[in-house]
Design a protein around this motif. Sequence first.
Motif, short mmCIF file in Angstrom:
data_model
loop_
_atom_site.label_atom_id
_atom_site.label_comp_id
_atom_site.label_asym_id
_atom_site.label_seq_id
_atom_site.Cartn_x
_atom_site.Cartn_y
_atom_site.Cartn_z
N LYS A 138 -2.63 -0.99 -14.44
CA LYS A 138 -1.60 -2.00 -14.18
C LYS A 138 -0.70 -1.56 -13.04
O LYS A 138 -0.59 -0.38 -12.74
N GLY A 139 -0.03 -2.54 -12.41
CA GLY A 139 0.92 -2.20 -11.36
C GLY A 139 0.24 -1.60 -10.15
O GLY A 139 -0.91 -1.90 -9.83
N VAL A 140 0.95 -0.70 -9.48
CA VAL A 140 0.45 -0.06 -8.26
C VAL A 140 0.92 1.39 -8.24
O VAL A 140 2.03 1.70 -8.66
N ASP A 141 0.04 2.28 -7.78
CA ASP A 141 0.42 3.68 -7.66
C ASP A 141 1.42 3.87 -6.53
O ASP A 141 1.35 3.19 -5.50
N TRP A 142 2.33 4.81 -6.73
CA TRP A 142 3.25 5.21 -5.67
C TRP A 142 2.51 6.11 -4.67
O TRP A 142 1.54 6.79 -5.04
N PRO A 143 2.99 6.20 -3.45
CA PRO A 143 2.41 7.14 -2.48
C PRO A 143 3.00 8.53 -2.62
O PRO A 143 2.95 9.34 -1.69
N VAL A 144 3.57 8.83 -3.77
CA VAL A 144 4.16 10.14 -4.05
C VAL A 144 3.95 10.43 -5.53
O VAL A 144 3.93 9.50 -6.36
N MET A 489 7.48 1.23 -0.92
CA MET A 489 6.72 2.24 -0.21
C MET A 489 5.24 2.01 -0.44
O MET A 489 4.84 1.45 -1.45
N GLY A 490 4.42 2.50 0.50
CA GLY A 490 2.98 2.38 0.33
C GLY A 490 2.22 3.19 1.35
O GLY A 490 2.81 3.84 2.22
N SER A 496 2.79 -2.71 2.34
CA SER A 496 4.11 -2.19 2.00
C SER A 496 5.07 -2.38 3.16
O SER A 496 4.67 -2.71 4.28
N VAL A 497 6.34 -2.13 2.89
CA VAL A 497 7.39 -2.22 3.90
C VAL A 497 7.70 -0.84 4.48
O VAL A 497 8.02 -0.70 5.66
N LEU A 498 7.59 0.18 3.62
CA LEU A 498 7.93 1.55 4.00
C LEU A 498 6.71 2.45 3.88
O LEU A 498 5.83 2.23 3.03
N ASN A 499 6.67 3.51 4.67
CA ASN A 499 5.60 4.49 4.55
C ASN A 499 5.91 5.48 3.42
O ASN A 499 6.96 5.36 2.77
N PRO A 500 5.06 6.45 3.15
CA PRO A 500 5.32 7.36 2.02
C PRO A 500 6.58 8.20 2.13
O PRO A 500 6.97 8.85 1.16
N GLN A 503 10.13 5.54 5.61
CA GLN A 503 10.35 4.98 6.94
C GLN A 503 9.86 3.54 6.99
O GLN A 503 8.78 3.22 6.47
N VAL A 504 10.62 2.67 7.64
CA VAL A 504 10.18 1.31 7.86
C VAL A 504 8.99 1.36 8.83
O VAL A 504 9.12 1.90 9.94
N TRP A 505 7.86 0.83 8.42
CA TRP A 505 6.67 0.88 9.28
C TRP A 505 6.97 0.30 10.67
O TRP A 505 6.50 0.83 11.68
N ASP A 506 7.75 -0.79 10.71
CA ASP A 506 8.00 -1.50 11.96
C ASP A 506 9.12 -0.89 12.80
O ASP A 506 9.30 -1.28 13.96
#
Length: 550
Positions: A138-144, A489-490, A496-500, A503-506
Amino acid sequence: MSEIVYDALVIGSGAAGSFAVKELTAQGLSVLLLEAGPAVGPRDFDPARKKAPASSINIWERARATIKGQPIQARAAFFTERFSHFFVNDRKNPYTTPKGEPFLWIRGRQGGGRLHSFGRVLLRWTDDDFKIRSRSGKGVDWPVSYDELTPFYDEVETYLGLYGNKDDAPTLPDGIYAKPASLTPAEQIFKQAVESRWPERRVVSWRYIAPDAERMPRPLKDAKATGRLTVRYDAVVRRITIDEKSGRATGAEFIDRNTGEVSTASAAMMVLSASPIESVRLLLNSASAQHPDGLGNSSGLLGRYFMDQLPCLAFGSFSKAKGWAVDESAPADPFYNPSGGIFIPRFSEGDAARGDFDYQGSVGRAPVSGDTDARLAFFGFGRMLPYADNRITLDVRRKDAWNIPVPHIRCVMQAEEQALLRRQEETLIAMVREVGGELEFIGSPTGLKEMGKGAFPDADAFSRFMFRTWFRKTMCMGAAIHETGGARMGESPEASVLNPYNQVWDAPNLIVTDASAFPGSGIAGTTLTVMALTIRACRNLVDRYRAGQL
Protein backbone atom coordinates in the motif's frame (compact mmCIF):
# COMPACT_ATOMS: atom_id res chain seq x y z
CA MET A 1 14.93 46.19 -3.22
CA SER A 2 17.39 44.83 -0.71
CA GLU A 3 21.03 45.13 -1.77
CA ILE A 4 22.11 42.31 0.53
CA VAL A 5 22.31 38.88 -1.05
CA TYR A 6 22.31 36.30 1.74
CA ASP A 7 23.84 32.86 1.40
CA ALA A 8 20.51 31.35 2.43
CA LEU A 9 16.95 32.45 3.05
CA VAL A 10 14.65 30.41 5.33
CA ILE A 11 10.88 30.81 5.35
CA GLY A 12 9.23 29.77 8.62
CA SER A 13 10.71 29.35 12.10
CA GLY A 14 9.00 26.26 13.50
CA ALA A 15 10.36 22.73 13.79
CA ALA A 16 11.91 22.75 10.32
CA GLY A 17 12.89 26.42 10.04
CA SER A 18 14.57 26.60 13.44
CA PHE A 19 16.77 23.61 12.65
CA ALA A 20 17.49 24.98 9.18
CA VAL A 21 18.86 28.27 10.52
CA LYS A 22 20.85 26.43 13.18
CA GLU A 23 22.48 24.16 10.61
CA LEU A 24 23.15 26.86 8.02
CA THR A 25 24.64 29.37 10.45
CA ALA A 26 26.76 26.60 12.01
CA GLN A 27 28.21 26.05 8.54
CA GLY A 28 29.29 29.68 8.45
CA LEU A 29 26.60 31.00 6.11
CA SER A 30 24.78 34.31 6.31
CA VAL A 31 21.08 33.55 6.74
CA LEU A 32 17.88 35.58 6.57
CA LEU A 33 14.86 34.13 8.34
CA LEU A 34 11.41 35.35 7.33
CA GLU A 35 8.69 34.67 9.90
CA ALA A 36 5.09 35.65 9.17
CA GLY A 37 4.23 36.35 12.78
CA PRO A 38 5.69 38.36 15.66
CA ALA A 39 8.60 37.54 17.92
CA VAL A 40 7.62 35.99 21.23
CA GLY A 41 9.15 36.50 24.63
CA PRO A 42 8.55 35.99 28.35
CA ARG A 43 5.48 38.23 28.28
CA ASP A 44 3.73 35.65 26.08
CA PHE A 45 4.16 32.99 28.77
CA ASP A 46 2.55 34.87 31.66
CA PRO A 47 1.81 32.40 34.48
CA ALA A 48 -1.32 34.40 35.23
CA ARG A 49 -2.84 32.87 32.08
CA LYS A 50 -2.56 29.42 33.68
CA LYS A 51 -6.03 29.07 35.18
CA ALA A 52 -8.02 25.97 35.93
CA PRO A 53 -10.87 25.50 33.41
CA ALA A 54 -14.32 26.41 34.63
CA SER A 55 -15.46 22.85 33.83
CA SER A 56 -14.12 19.62 32.34
CA ILE A 57 -15.47 20.87 29.02
CA ASN A 58 -13.88 24.26 28.38
CA ILE A 59 -16.90 25.38 26.39
CA TRP A 60 -16.72 29.02 27.50
CA GLU A 61 -13.04 29.34 26.61
CA ARG A 62 -13.81 28.08 23.12
CA ALA A 63 -16.81 30.41 22.83
CA ARG A 64 -14.78 33.46 23.81
CA ALA A 65 -12.04 32.56 21.33
CA THR A 66 -14.64 32.10 18.61
CA ILE A 67 -16.05 35.57 19.24
CA LYS A 68 -12.53 37.05 19.10
CA GLY A 69 -11.89 35.59 15.65
CA GLN A 70 -10.70 32.02 16.20
CA PRO A 71 -13.71 29.81 15.32
CA ILE A 72 -11.44 27.20 13.68
CA GLN A 73 -8.57 27.29 16.14
CA ALA A 74 -10.97 26.96 19.08
CA ARG A 75 -12.00 23.55 17.77
CA ALA A 76 -8.59 22.01 18.41
CA ALA A 77 -9.14 19.02 20.71
CA PHE A 78 -7.01 20.41 23.54
CA PHE A 79 -7.51 24.13 22.94
CA THR A 80 -7.29 26.44 25.96
CA GLU A 81 -7.37 30.22 26.21
CA ARG A 82 -3.92 30.14 27.75
CA PHE A 83 -2.49 29.31 24.31
CA SER A 84 -4.92 31.31 22.18
CA HIS A 85 -2.25 33.85 21.21
CA PHE A 86 -0.19 31.01 19.72
CA PHE A 87 -2.92 30.31 17.16
CA VAL A 88 -3.85 32.44 14.17
CA ASN A 89 -6.84 34.73 13.77
CA ASP A 90 -9.10 32.81 11.38
CA ARG A 91 -10.74 35.94 10.02
CA LYS A 92 -7.39 37.21 8.75
CA ASN A 93 -6.20 33.75 7.70
CA PRO A 94 -9.14 32.00 6.03
CA TYR A 95 -9.15 28.89 3.87
CA THR A 96 -11.81 26.89 2.07
CA THR A 97 -12.81 23.22 1.81
CA PRO A 98 -15.27 21.36 -0.42
CA LYS A 99 -18.86 21.41 0.78
CA GLY A 100 -19.48 18.61 3.24
CA GLU A 101 -15.76 17.73 3.48
CA PRO A 102 -14.40 19.76 6.41
CA PHE A 103 -10.76 20.00 7.36
CA LEU A 104 -9.49 21.54 10.58
CA TRP A 105 -6.35 23.59 9.91
CA ILE A 106 -4.74 24.39 13.26
CA ARG A 107 -1.87 26.79 12.81
CA GLY A 108 0.39 29.26 14.57
CA ARG A 109 2.24 32.26 13.18
CA GLN A 110 4.96 33.51 15.52
CA GLY A 111 8.63 32.98 16.20
CA GLY A 112 8.95 29.25 16.83
CA GLY A 113 5.68 28.43 15.07
CA ARG A 114 3.72 25.54 16.56
CA LEU A 115 6.65 24.56 18.78
CA HIS A 116 4.96 26.66 21.47
CA SER A 117 1.70 24.74 21.36
CA PHE A 118 2.49 21.15 20.32
CA GLY A 119 2.68 18.25 22.78
CA ARG A 120 6.51 18.17 22.65
CA VAL A 121 6.43 14.41 22.00
CA LEU A 122 9.23 13.33 19.64
CA LEU A 123 8.97 9.78 18.26
CA ARG A 124 10.97 7.96 15.62
CA TRP A 125 9.32 6.48 12.58
CA THR A 126 10.26 3.04 11.21
CA ASP A 127 10.46 1.27 7.89
CA ASP A 128 6.84 0.25 8.45
CA ASP A 129 6.33 3.93 7.53
CA PHE A 130 9.24 4.62 5.16
CA LYS A 131 8.97 1.34 3.20
CA ILE A 132 5.24 0.83 3.48
CA ARG A 133 4.82 -0.20 -0.17
CA SER A 134 7.47 -2.87 0.04
CA ARG A 135 6.08 -4.23 3.30
CA SER A 136 2.33 -3.96 2.77
CA GLY A 137 1.72 -3.29 -0.91
CA LYS A 138 0.00 0.00 0.00
CA GLY A 139 1.01 3.63 -0.39
CA VAL A 140 4.45 4.49 -1.74
CA ASP A 141 7.97 3.90 -0.46
CA TRP A 142 10.01 6.88 0.65
CA PRO A 143 13.35 7.56 -1.07
CA VAL A 144 14.97 7.32 2.38
CA SER A 145 15.09 4.47 4.92
CA TYR A 146 15.18 4.30 8.69
CA ASP A 147 18.88 3.38 8.62
CA GLU A 148 19.64 6.50 6.58
CA LEU A 149 17.78 8.73 9.03
CA THR A 150 19.12 7.10 12.20
CA PRO A 151 22.21 9.34 12.59
CA PHE A 152 20.04 12.43 12.17
CA TYR A 153 17.50 11.15 14.69
CA ASP A 154 20.44 10.56 17.05
CA GLU A 155 21.73 14.07 16.53
CA VAL A 156 18.41 15.81 17.12
CA GLU A 157 17.64 13.80 20.24
CA THR A 158 21.09 14.37 21.69
CA TYR A 159 20.89 18.10 20.99
CA LEU A 160 17.42 18.61 22.47
CA GLY A 161 17.88 16.42 25.55
CA LEU A 162 14.82 14.18 25.52
CA TYR A 163 13.07 12.60 28.44
CA GLY A 164 12.48 8.92 27.71
CA ASN A 165 13.48 5.35 28.43
CA LYS A 166 15.05 2.44 26.58
CA ASP A 167 11.97 0.30 26.06
CA ASP A 168 13.13 -2.26 23.47
CA ALA A 169 9.75 -2.09 21.75
CA PRO A 170 9.92 -3.96 18.40
CA THR A 171 7.81 -1.40 16.51
CA LEU A 172 9.15 1.80 18.11
CA PRO A 173 12.93 2.27 17.93
CA ASP A 174 14.66 3.52 21.03
CA GLY A 175 16.35 6.89 20.85
CA ILE A 176 18.92 8.79 22.86
CA TYR A 177 17.54 10.14 26.12
CA ALA A 178 19.13 12.61 28.50
CA LYS A 179 16.80 11.88 31.42
CA PRO A 180 14.25 9.19 32.30
CA ALA A 181 10.53 9.68 31.87
CA SER A 182 8.11 8.42 34.51
CA LEU A 183 4.76 6.71 34.51
CA THR A 184 2.13 7.41 37.14
CA PRO A 185 1.20 4.53 39.48
CA ALA A 186 -2.03 4.13 37.49
CA GLU A 187 -0.08 3.97 34.21
CA GLN A 188 2.23 1.33 35.65
CA ILE A 189 -0.79 -0.79 36.56
CA PHE A 190 -2.31 -0.21 33.11
CA LYS A 191 0.98 -1.11 31.43
CA GLN A 192 1.30 -4.37 33.37
CA ALA A 193 -2.30 -5.32 32.60
CA VAL A 194 -2.00 -4.70 28.87
CA GLU A 195 1.41 -6.30 28.37
CA SER A 196 0.53 -9.42 30.35
CA ARG A 197 -2.73 -9.85 28.41
CA TRP A 198 -1.21 -9.12 24.98
CA PRO A 199 2.54 -9.86 24.75
CA GLU A 200 2.70 -8.25 21.31
CA ARG A 201 1.54 -4.88 22.65
CA ARG A 202 3.78 -2.45 24.49
CA VAL A 203 2.92 0.45 26.75
CA VAL A 204 5.81 2.90 27.05
CA SER A 205 6.37 6.40 28.38
CA TRP A 206 6.26 9.47 26.20
CA ARG A 207 9.55 10.55 24.65
CA TYR A 208 9.45 14.32 24.95
CA ILE A 209 11.26 17.60 25.49
CA ALA A 210 10.66 20.04 28.33
CA PRO A 211 9.55 23.62 27.57
CA ASP A 212 12.34 26.00 26.61
CA ALA A 213 13.13 27.97 29.75
CA GLU A 214 14.16 31.00 27.68
CA ARG A 215 10.92 30.76 25.66
CA MET A 216 12.76 30.54 22.34
CA PRO A 217 13.40 27.19 20.63
CA ARG A 218 17.01 26.23 21.30
CA PRO A 219 18.07 25.88 17.64
CA LEU A 220 16.76 29.36 16.88
CA LYS A 221 18.52 30.77 19.92
CA ASP A 222 21.81 29.10 18.99
CA ALA A 223 21.56 30.35 15.41
CA LYS A 224 21.09 33.92 16.63
CA ALA A 225 24.11 33.56 18.91
CA THR A 226 26.38 33.01 15.88
CA GLY A 227 25.80 36.57 14.67
CA ARG A 228 25.14 35.20 11.18
CA LEU A 229 21.35 35.17 11.40
CA THR A 230 19.10 38.08 10.49
CA VAL A 231 15.44 37.64 11.49
CA ARG A 232 12.60 39.57 9.92
CA TYR A 233 9.40 39.05 11.89
CA ASP A 234 5.91 40.00 10.66
CA ALA A 235 7.05 39.11 7.12
CA VAL A 236 4.24 37.40 5.23
CA VAL A 237 5.84 35.82 2.17
CA ARG A 238 3.71 36.20 -0.94
CA ARG A 239 5.83 34.42 -3.50
CA ILE A 240 9.27 33.05 -4.23
CA THR A 241 11.07 35.04 -6.90
CA ILE A 242 12.59 33.31 -9.94
CA ASP A 243 15.47 33.99 -12.29
CA GLU A 244 13.95 34.38 -15.74
CA LYS A 245 16.77 32.55 -17.50
CA SER A 246 17.61 29.66 -15.20
CA GLY A 247 14.27 29.17 -13.46
CA ARG A 248 16.11 28.98 -10.13
CA ALA A 249 14.84 30.62 -6.97
CA THR A 250 16.41 34.01 -6.24
CA GLY A 251 14.62 35.12 -3.08
CA ALA A 252 11.22 36.08 -1.77
CA GLU A 253 8.67 38.86 -1.98
CA PHE A 254 7.00 39.55 1.35
CA ILE A 255 4.51 41.89 2.97
CA ASP A 256 4.90 43.56 6.35
CA ARG A 257 2.06 42.08 8.42
CA ASN A 258 1.33 45.39 10.13
CA THR A 259 2.02 48.10 7.54
CA GLY A 260 1.35 46.30 4.25
CA GLU A 261 4.72 47.42 2.84
CA VAL A 262 6.06 45.06 0.16
CA SER A 263 9.76 44.11 0.19
CA THR A 264 12.03 41.58 -1.48
CA ALA A 265 15.02 39.63 -0.25
CA SER A 266 17.69 37.78 -2.22
CA ALA A 267 19.70 34.66 -1.48
CA ALA A 268 21.77 32.00 -3.22
CA MET A 269 19.88 29.17 -1.52
CA MET A 270 16.41 28.84 -0.03
CA VAL A 271 14.72 26.67 2.57
CA LEU A 272 10.93 26.57 2.59
CA SER A 273 9.61 25.36 5.95
CA ALA A 274 6.32 27.17 6.51
CA SER A 275 4.27 23.99 7.36
CA PRO A 276 2.69 21.67 4.77
CA ILE A 277 -0.36 23.62 3.63
CA GLU A 278 1.36 26.99 3.77
CA SER A 279 4.44 25.81 1.86
CA VAL A 280 2.35 24.25 -0.91
CA ARG A 281 0.23 27.39 -1.10
CA LEU A 282 3.36 29.51 -1.49
CA LEU A 283 4.81 27.29 -4.23
CA LEU A 284 1.51 27.40 -6.13
CA ASN A 285 1.37 31.18 -5.78
CA SER A 286 4.94 31.45 -7.15
CA ALA A 287 3.92 30.66 -10.70
CA SER A 288 6.04 32.33 -13.39
CA ALA A 289 6.79 32.02 -17.10
CA GLN A 290 9.27 29.25 -16.26
CA HIS A 291 6.86 27.59 -13.82
CA PRO A 292 3.37 28.38 -15.18
CA ASP A 293 1.51 25.97 -12.87
CA GLY A 294 3.45 26.83 -9.73
CA LEU A 295 7.05 26.51 -8.66
CA GLY A 296 8.06 22.85 -8.65
CA ASN A 297 4.96 21.66 -10.48
CA SER A 298 6.34 20.34 -13.75
CA SER A 299 5.07 16.90 -12.75
CA GLY A 300 1.59 18.24 -12.04
CA LEU A 301 1.83 16.74 -8.54
CA LEU A 302 2.31 19.88 -6.46
CA GLY A 303 -0.47 19.97 -3.89
CA ARG A 304 -1.50 16.36 -4.48
CA TYR A 305 -1.27 13.42 -2.08
CA PHE A 306 -2.10 15.59 0.91
CA MET A 307 -2.81 13.63 4.11
CA ASP A 308 -3.46 13.81 7.81
CA GLN A 309 -3.54 10.97 10.32
CA LEU A 310 -6.86 9.41 11.32
CA PRO A 311 -7.90 10.91 14.67
CA CYS A 312 -9.96 9.42 17.46
CA LEU A 313 -10.44 10.76 20.99
CA ALA A 314 -11.56 8.76 24.04
CA PHE A 315 -12.12 9.59 27.71
CA GLY A 316 -13.01 7.31 30.60
CA SER A 317 -11.91 5.82 33.91
CA PHE A 318 -9.68 3.00 35.15
CA SER A 319 -11.06 1.06 38.12
CA LYS A 320 -7.81 -0.69 39.01
CA ALA A 321 -6.25 2.58 40.22
CA LYS A 322 -7.57 5.44 42.37
CA GLY A 323 -6.77 9.13 42.53
CA TRP A 324 -4.05 10.83 40.54
CA ALA A 325 -0.37 11.74 40.64
CA VAL A 326 1.90 14.51 39.41
CA ASP A 327 4.72 13.50 37.06
CA GLU A 328 7.87 15.22 38.32
CA SER A 329 10.23 13.84 35.65
CA ALA A 330 10.82 17.35 34.28
CA PRO A 331 11.03 20.59 36.28
CA ALA A 332 7.70 22.29 36.88
CA ASP A 333 6.97 25.10 34.42
CA PRO A 334 5.02 28.20 35.49
CA PHE A 335 3.15 28.34 32.16
CA TYR A 336 2.88 24.81 30.79
CA ASN A 337 1.27 21.79 32.41
CA PRO A 338 3.55 18.82 33.14
CA SER A 339 4.37 16.66 30.12
CA GLY A 340 4.25 12.91 30.13
CA GLY A 341 1.97 9.97 29.63
CA ILE A 342 1.83 6.64 27.88
CA PHE A 343 2.23 5.63 24.29
CA ILE A 344 1.02 2.38 22.74
CA PRO A 345 2.92 1.90 19.47
CA ARG A 346 1.88 -0.19 16.47
CA PHE A 347 1.36 -3.75 17.74
CA SER A 348 3.92 -6.42 16.85
CA GLU A 349 3.22 -8.78 13.98
CA GLY A 350 1.96 -11.63 16.16
CA ASP A 351 -1.08 -9.61 17.32
CA ALA A 352 -4.22 -10.34 15.31
CA ALA A 353 -5.44 -6.76 15.95
CA ARG A 354 -2.25 -5.23 14.55
CA GLY A 355 -2.93 -2.26 12.33
CA ASP A 356 -1.37 0.96 11.17
CA PHE A 357 -2.41 2.94 14.22
CA ASP A 358 -1.16 3.84 17.68
CA TYR A 359 -2.43 5.58 20.81
CA GLN A 360 -1.08 8.40 22.93
CA GLY A 361 -2.64 9.01 26.30
CA SER A 362 -2.54 9.23 30.07
CA VAL A 363 -3.93 7.40 33.08
CA GLY A 364 -4.15 8.88 36.55
CA ARG A 365 -2.92 12.37 35.69
CA ALA A 366 -6.22 14.29 35.90
CA PRO A 367 -7.04 15.59 39.40
CA VAL A 368 -9.70 13.53 41.19
CA SER A 369 -10.29 12.59 44.83
CA GLY A 370 -8.19 9.81 46.31
CA ASP A 371 -11.06 7.30 46.38
CA THR A 372 -12.22 7.97 42.79
CA ASP A 373 -11.28 5.78 39.84
CA ALA A 374 -8.32 7.21 37.95
CA ARG A 375 -9.17 9.12 34.80
CA LEU A 376 -7.86 8.00 31.43
CA ALA A 377 -7.69 9.71 28.06
CA PHE A 378 -6.42 8.53 24.69
CA PHE A 379 -5.88 10.07 21.29
CA GLY A 380 -5.51 7.56 18.46
CA PHE A 381 -3.58 8.18 15.24
CA GLY A 382 -4.10 6.07 12.13
CA ARG A 383 -2.42 5.87 8.75
CA MET A 384 -3.92 7.64 5.74
CA LEU A 385 -2.89 6.52 2.28
CA PRO A 386 -1.90 9.12 -0.34
CA TYR A 387 -4.59 9.86 -2.93
CA ALA A 388 -4.04 12.20 -5.88
CA ASP A 389 -7.41 13.93 -5.43
CA ASN A 390 -6.67 14.82 -1.81
CA ARG A 391 -4.89 18.03 -2.54
CA ILE A 392 -4.13 21.68 -1.86
CA THR A 393 -5.11 24.18 -4.55
CA LEU A 394 -5.49 27.95 -4.60
CA ASP A 395 -8.92 29.48 -4.15
CA VAL A 396 -8.38 32.63 -6.20
CA ARG A 397 -11.87 33.87 -5.36
CA ARG A 398 -10.91 34.45 -1.75
CA LYS A 399 -7.96 36.34 -0.31
CA ASP A 400 -6.45 36.63 3.15
CA ALA A 401 -5.81 39.87 5.01
CA TRP A 402 -2.74 40.49 2.80
CA ASN A 403 -4.58 39.92 -0.48
CA ILE A 404 -2.97 36.51 -1.08
CA PRO A 405 -5.17 33.70 -2.50
CA VAL A 406 -6.13 31.26 0.24
CA PRO A 407 -5.62 27.50 0.11
CA HIS A 408 -8.47 25.18 -0.78
CA ILE A 409 -8.00 21.95 1.17
CA ARG A 410 -9.43 18.56 0.29
CA CYS A 411 -8.56 15.70 2.67
CA VAL A 412 -11.15 12.93 2.55
CA MET A 413 -11.04 9.36 3.83
CA GLN A 414 -11.59 6.53 1.36
CA ALA A 415 -12.96 3.06 2.15
CA GLU A 416 -9.48 1.97 3.29
CA GLU A 417 -9.35 4.71 5.94
CA GLN A 418 -12.96 4.21 7.01
CA ALA A 419 -12.26 0.54 7.72
CA LEU A 420 -8.96 1.26 9.48
CA LEU A 421 -10.53 3.94 11.68
CA ARG A 422 -13.34 1.58 12.74
CA ARG A 423 -10.71 -1.01 13.66
CA GLN A 424 -8.66 1.63 15.48
CA GLU A 425 -11.67 2.60 17.62
CA GLU A 426 -12.91 -0.97 18.24
CA THR A 427 -9.43 -2.09 19.29
CA LEU A 428 -9.10 0.72 21.83
CA ILE A 429 -12.56 0.07 23.29
CA ALA A 430 -11.86 -3.65 23.69
CA MET A 431 -8.38 -3.12 25.12
CA VAL A 432 -9.50 -0.60 27.76
CA ARG A 433 -12.43 -2.76 28.85
CA GLU A 434 -10.35 -5.92 29.02
CA VAL A 435 -7.93 -4.41 31.55
CA GLY A 436 -10.51 -2.84 33.85
CA GLY A 437 -11.22 0.50 32.22
CA GLU A 438 -14.49 2.00 31.11
CA LEU A 439 -14.85 4.50 28.32
CA GLU A 440 -17.43 7.26 28.52
CA PHE A 441 -17.08 8.20 24.88
CA ILE A 442 -14.94 7.67 21.83
CA GLY A 443 -15.23 9.84 18.76
CA SER A 444 -13.69 10.42 15.37
CA PRO A 445 -14.68 11.81 11.95
CA THR A 446 -17.20 8.94 11.83
CA GLY A 447 -19.09 10.38 14.80
CA LEU A 448 -19.43 10.34 18.59
CA LYS A 449 -20.14 7.11 20.47
CA GLU A 450 -21.15 7.50 24.12
CA MET A 451 -21.04 4.63 26.61
CA GLY A 452 -21.87 4.15 30.27
CA LYS A 453 -22.38 7.55 31.89
CA GLY A 454 -21.73 9.32 28.61
CA ALA A 455 -19.30 12.11 27.80
CA PHE A 456 -18.18 14.27 30.73
CA PRO A 457 -20.82 12.97 33.18
CA ASP A 458 -19.95 15.55 35.85
CA ALA A 459 -20.32 18.56 33.55
CA ASP A 460 -23.45 20.72 33.44
CA ALA A 461 -26.20 19.83 30.99
CA PHE A 462 -25.62 22.81 28.71
CA SER A 463 -21.90 22.10 28.35
CA ARG A 464 -22.64 18.46 27.54
CA PHE A 465 -25.18 19.53 24.94
CA MET A 466 -22.70 21.89 23.30
CA PHE A 467 -19.98 19.23 23.37
CA ARG A 468 -22.23 16.83 21.45
CA THR A 469 -23.30 19.57 19.06
CA TRP A 470 -19.77 20.73 18.26
CA PHE A 471 -18.06 17.35 18.29
CA ARG A 472 -18.28 16.62 14.57
CA LYS A 473 -16.76 20.02 13.82
CA THR A 474 -13.98 19.34 16.32
CA MET A 475 -13.11 15.75 15.47
CA CYS A 476 -12.94 15.93 11.68
CA MET A 477 -9.96 15.42 9.41
CA GLY A 478 -7.17 17.73 10.49
CA ALA A 479 -7.84 17.15 14.19
CA ALA A 480 -4.67 15.05 14.50
CA ILE A 481 -2.65 18.15 13.53
CA HIS A 482 -0.15 15.81 11.81
CA GLU A 483 -0.78 16.94 8.24
CA THR A 484 1.66 15.73 5.59
CA GLY A 485 2.24 15.66 1.85
CA GLY A 486 1.54 18.01 -1.01
CA ALA A 487 5.18 18.35 -2.16
CA ARG A 488 6.37 14.81 -1.77
CA MET A 489 9.88 13.43 -2.14
CA GLY A 490 10.63 10.75 -4.70
CA GLU A 491 13.13 9.08 -6.97
CA SER A 492 12.12 10.83 -10.20
CA PRO A 493 10.85 14.26 -11.28
CA GLU A 494 7.90 12.61 -13.02
CA ALA A 495 6.58 11.09 -9.79
CA SER A 496 7.44 13.70 -7.17
CA VAL A 497 8.06 17.37 -6.43
CA LEU A 498 11.28 16.93 -4.46
CA ASN A 499 14.31 14.69 -4.91
CA PRO A 500 15.52 12.34 -2.13
CA TYR A 501 17.31 15.27 -0.45
CA ASN A 502 14.27 17.58 -0.40
CA GLN A 503 15.48 19.66 -3.36
CA VAL A 504 12.81 20.95 -5.73
CA TRP A 505 13.49 19.09 -8.98
CA ASP A 506 12.67 22.24 -10.99
CA ALA A 507 14.75 24.61 -8.83
CA PRO A 508 17.49 22.66 -7.03
CA ASN A 509 18.73 25.63 -4.98
CA LEU A 510 15.40 25.46 -3.12
CA ILE A 511 14.63 22.77 -0.54
CA VAL A 512 11.34 22.09 1.22
CA THR A 513 11.82 20.45 4.61
CA ASP A 514 8.54 20.57 6.48
CA ALA A 515 6.10 17.64 6.39
CA SER A 516 4.79 18.61 2.95
CA ALA A 517 7.79 16.57 1.75
CA PHE A 518 6.42 13.36 3.28
CA PRO A 519 5.28 10.67 0.77
CA GLY A 520 3.24 8.95 3.52
CA SER A 521 1.33 9.97 6.62
CA GLY A 522 2.89 7.63 9.16
CA ILE A 523 1.11 7.06 12.47
CA ALA A 524 3.31 8.89 14.99
CA GLY A 525 4.03 12.59 15.39
CA THR A 526 5.85 14.20 12.47
CA THR A 527 8.08 16.64 14.36
CA LEU A 528 11.19 14.55 15.03
CA THR A 529 11.27 13.30 11.44
CA VAL A 530 10.89 16.87 10.15
CA MET A 531 13.86 17.97 12.26
CA ALA A 532 16.03 15.03 11.12
CA LEU A 533 15.17 15.51 7.44
CA THR A 534 15.91 19.23 7.71
CA ILE A 535 19.46 18.68 8.97
CA ARG A 536 20.07 16.08 6.26
CA ALA A 537 18.67 18.29 3.50
CA CYS A 538 20.52 21.43 4.61
CA ARG A 539 23.87 19.64 4.73
CA ASN A 540 23.37 18.23 1.27
CA LEU A 541 22.35 21.65 -0.05
CA VAL A 542 25.43 23.36 1.39
CA ASP A 543 27.72 20.61 0.10
CA ARG A 544 26.34 21.03 -3.41
CA TYR A 545 26.51 24.81 -3.16
CA ARG A 546 30.17 24.74 -2.20
CA ALA A 547 30.88 22.21 -4.93
CA GLY A 548 29.27 24.52 -7.49
CA GLN A 549 26.51 22.02 -8.23
CA LEU A 550 23.54 24.34 -7.78
